[in-house]
Design a protein around this motif. Structure first.
Motif: not given
Length: 240
Positions: A28-31, A62-67, A207-213, A215-224
């Motif tokens: 669903e993340e990719l969808f 993880n415990a916060e529901g992030r991949t 960090r690697h994987g930052y652009a996937l919404p 992910r535990d290390i998602h970086d919103h500013a970088a992704t936008e």
């Protein structure tokens, strides 16, 4: 080959954008990413590149529901996932992209320039697509792409001279798969191709994987920032 497709809700044909998945498989993340691209006026498809091995999706949380990031997985799971990715190569991508482009001939998809976005493993696939079908894929985005520089004769960086149009690469500051030397070699190869324009963006602190919404290390500013650059590229290169 199964795939997920989203397109604008109208009767006209729209330019094609292909999302090349990461090592985690279709989910669903990719969808959600595909639907976001469709709202910008594109027919967007994410194919299951693992279709030769069936339908696969893996997203432990993880415990916060992030991949979880790949490095946090058990070693045996990492080996299994790497093996699945390593069984994909230029030949499998060529066959899959050809099948996808053939499917598009019977769908409301504009026959002109197409775009792509690849995440991690998919960044390599996006480069392959632009190199194998340079007449079609004219706007290529790689986000925290992996294995872009290898010792193989058909390494993506070795065949950048085949590519046409425009390329955008988003990199994380902290990514052992794309250290400064790898980024430099990619930039040198892109710069040597007079038929390409390109932009590279190294996101400080990411960090690697930052652009996937999810992910535990998602970086919103970088992704936008990536989205703004990618959609601008699409508007330039995929106009009718």
């Amino acid at each position: 080959m199964d795939a997920y497709v989203a397109r604008p809700d109208d009767a006209t044909s729209h330019p094609l954008v292909v999302v090349f998945m990461d090592i985690w498989g279709l989910r669903e993340e990719l969808f959600g990413i595909v639907r976001r691209i469709a709202t910008e006026g594109y027919c967007c498809v994410v194919p299951n590149l693992f279709h030769r091995e069936g339908k696969f999706s893996y997203a432990p949380r993880n415990a916060e529901g992030r991949t979880l990031s790949f490095d946090l997985l058990p070693d045996d799971v990492q080996r299994q996932m790497r093996g699945r990715a390593e069984r994909l190569d230029r030949a499998t991508l060529r066959a899959d992209a050809a099948a996808l482009l053939d499917w598009c001939r019977h769908e409301p998809v504009a026959p002109g320039p197409a775009g792509s976005i690849g995440y991690c493993m998919g960044g390599r696939e996006a480069f392959f697509a632009a190199q194998e079908f340079p007449g079609r894929f004219r706007a290529t985005a790689s986000l925290h792409g992996s294995r872009l520089v290898t010792d193989a004769a058909d390494s993506p960086h070795q065949l950048i001279d085949r590519m046409r149009g425009e390329v955008y690469c988003g990199f994380a500051e902290f990514d052992r798969g794309a250290p400064p030397e790898v980024i430099r070699r990619i930039e040198d190869a892109l710069r040597a191709n007079a038929h390409l324009t390109f932009t590279t963006q190294i996101h400080a602190g990411a960090r690697h994987g930052y652009a996937l919404p999810d992910r535990d290390i998602h970086d919103h500013a970088a992704t936008e920032t990536d989205w703004a650059n990618i959609f601008a590229m699409f508007r330039r290169q995929l106009a009718a």
